[in-house]
Design a protein around this motif. Structure first.
Motif, PDB file in Angstrom:
ATOM      1  N   THR A   1      -6.301  16.060 -74.523  1.00  0.00           N
ATOM      2  CA  THR A   1      -5.967  14.756 -73.961  1.00  0.00           C
ATOM      3  C   THR A   1      -7.208  14.178 -73.318  1.00  0.00           C
ATOM      4  O   THR A   1      -8.217  14.876 -73.148  1.00  0.00           O
ATOM      5  CB  THR A   1      -4.838  14.885 -72.920  1.00  0.00           C
ATOM      6  OG1 THR A   1      -5.262  15.774 -71.884  1.00  0.00           O
ATOM      7  CG2 THR A   1      -3.561  15.405 -73.566  1.00  0.00           C
TER       8      THR A   1
ATOM      9  N   HIS B   1      -4.063  11.853 -68.988  1.00  0.00           N
ATOM     10  CA  HIS B   1      -3.732  12.704 -70.145  1.00  0.00           C
ATOM     11  C   HIS B   1      -3.175  11.884 -71.305  1.00  0.00           C
ATOM     12  O   HIS B   1      -2.075  12.112 -71.780  1.00  0.00           O
ATOM     13  CB  HIS B   1      -2.758  13.830 -69.767  1.00  0.00           C
ATOM     14  CG  HIS B   1      -3.368  14.851 -68.869  1.00  0.00           C
ATOM     15  ND1 HIS B   1      -4.307  15.746 -69.291  1.00  0.00           N
ATOM     16  CD2 HIS B   1      -3.166  15.110 -67.539  1.00  0.00           C
ATOM     17  CE1 HIS B   1      -4.668  16.520 -68.294  1.00  0.00           C
ATOM     18  NE2 HIS B   1      -3.982  16.153 -67.208  1.00  0.00           N
ATOM     19  N   LEU B   2      -3.984  10.939 -71.777  1.00  0.00           N
ATOM     20  CA  LEU B   2      -3.608  10.123 -72.920  1.00  0.00           C
ATOM     21  C   LEU B   2      -4.089  10.790 -74.209  1.00  0.00           C
ATOM     22  O   LEU B   2      -5.122  11.452 -74.249  1.00  0.00           O
ATOM     23  CB  LEU B   2      -4.245   8.731 -72.815  1.00  0.00           C
ATOM     24  CG  LEU B   2      -3.848   7.888 -71.612  1.00  0.00           C
ATOM     25  CD1 LEU B   2      -4.629   6.591 -71.605  1.00  0.00           C
ATOM     26  CD2 LEU B   2      -2.359   7.607 -71.622  1.00  0.00           C
ATOM     27  N   SER B   3      -3.328  10.609 -75.285  1.00  0.00           N
ATOM     28  CA  SER B   3      -3.776  11.135 -76.576  1.00  0.00           C
ATOM     29  C   SER B   3      -4.837  10.178 -77.131  1.00  0.00           C
ATOM     30  O   SER B   3      -5.019   9.062 -76.641  1.00  0.00           O
ATOM     31  CB  SER B   3      -2.604  11.252 -77.552  1.00  0.00           C
ATOM     32  OG  SER B   3      -2.174   9.977 -77.943  1.00  0.00           O
TER      33      SER B   3
ATOM     34  N   ASP C   1      -3.452   6.832 -77.983  1.00  0.00           N
ATOM     35  CA  ASP C   1      -2.988   5.984 -76.885  1.00  0.00           C
ATOM     36  C   ASP C   1      -4.132   5.351 -76.109  1.00  0.00           C
ATOM     37  O   ASP C   1      -3.890   4.472 -75.274  1.00  0.00           O
ATOM     38  CB  ASP C   1      -2.119   6.803 -75.919  1.00  0.00           C
ATOM     39  CG  ASP C   1      -0.835   7.278 -76.590  1.00  0.00           C
ATOM     40  OD1 ASP C   1      -0.387   6.615 -77.537  1.00  0.00           O
ATOM     41  OD2 ASP C   1      -0.302   8.331 -76.163  1.00  0.00           O
TER      42      ASP C   1
END
Length: 177
Positions: A135, A110-112, A115
């Motif tokens: 995400t 669940h990285l943006s 990121d």
């Protein structure tokens, strides 16, 4: 400019010249030569009209004018009536229940979008509800793909190549949003 009062002998001579079949310009030249005047063709035409010589002498048809084109008779057909496109009733659309999507047994990171690193999986999660954040998986991606191995096989499911390509484009749109 010459006076419009023609001498009676000039008017008689004009009538004689026109009766012999001379054109107005020829009659004006003959009058000018005989009486030493300067009548123009237009003056001769105007005087002849006032004297009652309404019709000009017969002239040959102009050889350069095209013959009149006969119009073909047009049969009247009744117009077919049709309803304009904007007045047709709109079909009623029914809401379809979305099928449950396939999932993989992988826990996403669940990285943006900010990121994500260069080699991370770009499979999107979330964004289904209004205001919900999107995400991404974030696991190491498969070579030659934007997804990890599990998500690569998920996006390359059964169907034709065009159907699979449509799914990929949809995923890219979700990722861009």
């Amino acid at each position: 400019m010459q006076s419009t009062d023609w001498a009676p002998e000039h008017s008689e001579a004009l009538g004689e010249h026109l009766a012999r079949g001379m054109s107005f310009s020829q009659a004006a030249k003959a009058l000018n030569a005989k009486f030493g005047t300067a009548y123009s063709r237009s003056a001769a035409i105007g005087r002849a009209k006032r004297m009652g010589f309404a019709a000009a002498p017969e002239r040959p048809d102009d050889p350069f004018s095209p013959p009149p084109i006969a119009k073909t008779p047009r049969l009247e057909k009744p117009r077919q009536r049709h309803v304009p496109e904007f007045m047709r009733p709109m079909p009623a659309w029914k809401r379809k229940k979305m099928p449950k999507l396939r999932c993989v047994e992988i826990v996403p990171r669940h990285l943006s979008l900010f990121d994500l690193e260069r080699g991370d999986c770009r499979y999107p999660y979330g964004g289904d509800e209004e205001g919900e954040a999107v995400t991404f998986c974030g696991h190491p991606k498969r070579p030659g793909s934007s997804y990890c191995t599990a998500h690569f096989h998920l996006t390359r499911g059964p169907g034709t190549a065009a159907e699979r390509a449509a799914g990929t484009v949809l995923l890219r749109l979700v990722a861009a949003a």
